[in-house]
Write a protein that holds these residues in place. Sequence first.
Motif, short mmCIF file in Angstrom:
data_model
loop_
_atom_site.label_atom_id
_atom_site.label_comp_id
_atom_site.label_asym_id
_atom_site.label_seq_id
_atom_site.Cartn_x
_atom_site.Cartn_y
_atom_site.Cartn_z
N ALA A 112 66.18 85.85 16.00
CA ALA A 112 64.84 85.89 16.65
C ALA A 112 63.58 85.66 16.00
O ALA A 112 62.66 85.00 16.63
N LEU A 113 63.50 86.09 14.87
CA LEU A 113 62.34 85.85 13.94
C LEU A 113 62.03 84.16 13.66
O LEU A 113 61.15 83.72 13.65
N THR A 114 63.27 83.53 13.41
CA THR A 114 63.55 82.04 13.04
C THR A 114 62.71 81.47 14.61
O THR A 114 62.13 80.55 14.57
N SER A 115 62.82 81.91 15.68
CA SER A 115 62.34 81.55 17.01
C SER A 115 61.00 81.97 17.18
O SER A 115 60.28 81.18 17.90
N SER A 116 60.40 83.04 16.66
CA SER A 116 59.32 83.52 17.28
C SER A 116 58.12 83.34 16.05
O SER A 116 56.80 83.05 16.61
N PRO A 127 60.73 77.77 22.30
CA PRO A 127 60.13 78.59 23.40
C PRO A 127 60.18 80.15 23.06
O PRO A 127 61.11 80.47 22.26
N GLN A 128 59.62 80.74 23.91
CA GLN A 128 59.83 82.30 23.88
C GLN A 128 61.10 82.87 23.95
O GLN A 128 61.70 82.35 24.91
N VAL A 129 61.55 83.88 23.31
CA VAL A 129 62.67 84.34 23.15
C VAL A 129 62.61 85.88 23.52
O VAL A 129 61.54 86.35 23.01
N ALA A 130 63.72 86.28 24.12
CA ALA A 130 63.85 87.66 24.41
C ALA A 130 65.26 88.18 23.87
O ALA A 130 66.12 87.35 24.04
N ALA A 131 65.23 89.25 23.23
CA ALA A 131 66.57 89.78 22.74
C ALA A 131 67.03 90.95 23.71
O ALA A 131 66.61 91.71 24.38
N ASN A 132 68.39 90.60 23.78
CA ASN A 132 69.39 91.52 24.86
C ASN A 132 68.84 91.51 26.24
O ASN A 132 68.29 92.56 26.83
N ASP A 153 72.39 87.96 23.93
CA ASP A 153 71.84 88.41 22.78
C ASP A 153 70.42 87.58 22.36
O ASP A 153 69.39 88.52 22.21
N LEU A 154 70.26 86.44 22.63
CA LEU A 154 68.97 85.86 22.46
C LEU A 154 68.56 84.70 23.46
O LEU A 154 69.47 83.82 23.69
N TYR A 155 67.73 85.13 24.49
CA TYR A 155 67.74 84.46 25.58
C TYR A 155 66.28 83.80 25.70
O TYR A 155 65.46 84.09 25.66
N PHE A 156 66.39 82.32 26.06
CA PHE A 156 65.22 81.54 26.15
C PHE A 156 65.02 81.11 27.56
O PHE A 156 65.66 80.27 28.14
N GLU A 157 64.22 82.03 28.34
CA GLU A 157 64.28 81.71 29.76
C GLU A 157 63.89 80.30 30.04
O GLU A 157 64.07 79.93 30.97
N SER A 158 62.76 79.81 29.51
CA SER A 158 62.08 78.64 30.02
C SER A 158 63.15 77.55 29.94
O SER A 158 62.84 76.49 30.53
#
Length: 249
Positions: A112-116, A127-132, A153-158
Amino acid sequence: MKEHQLSPMLPRGSFRMLAGAVRVASPELTYLLMAQCRDIQELAVIGCYLCGGFSISAEGSGYTGARDPITTPEEIVAFLDLMPGVRGIKRARRALQYVVPNTASPIETLLALTSSLPPMLGGRTMPQVAANQRILVPERLQKLISADELYGDLYFESVKGDIEYDSYDFHTGRYRLDHTSTRRNVIEAAGIKVVSATWGQIKEFGLYQDFWWLVENNFGIRHKTYNEKQLLAQETLYCMLTNPEFRLF
């Protein structure tokens, strides 16, 4: 032992009662106190742990089980708003923007932090990530998975992409492997691209970098290049959260 100093009167809710007259700092106050002595990268990790859905040992490391988050970024923001001018508050606010709540393990926190985080702090341009994140199961497939919703687990909606961390602890054995495969198939049937992360794929930093190239490729995200300082920050984050000797406190 580090000492922390706060000049203003502490607001209501700064402490939690354990038993009898024993009180401990609230998660929100703990985060603010840590901001006085930790850098942004470490503080983002602390925020994820406080807002995460897992517990760690009394020694400040590892994974001991699932639990509800003990605070949220919104609750931390509300607390910080009551403490203007306190030392470390600017760093606390800056790090908080990178915190991804609801991660379910230290490795999910790393992903998650690698993404954010921005590249200079160890992240990648993602892109913005959301967990669970809640994912609705198509009605035709609800019997197959015995549920009408799943949580990615880690969702990238865009980009409609989901990273699933398949740990050896929870995804081995005939039933679990069958469930994991079915779960992935159902998520993909919902129109979401899935990449599975396993420890074998990310057990070394070089492999971890290759894994992210794979994620970007499968999700249709443009590949980027990083300079030496950015790569060093990425490796520092990776080593911090994969080191069995790492202690949160």
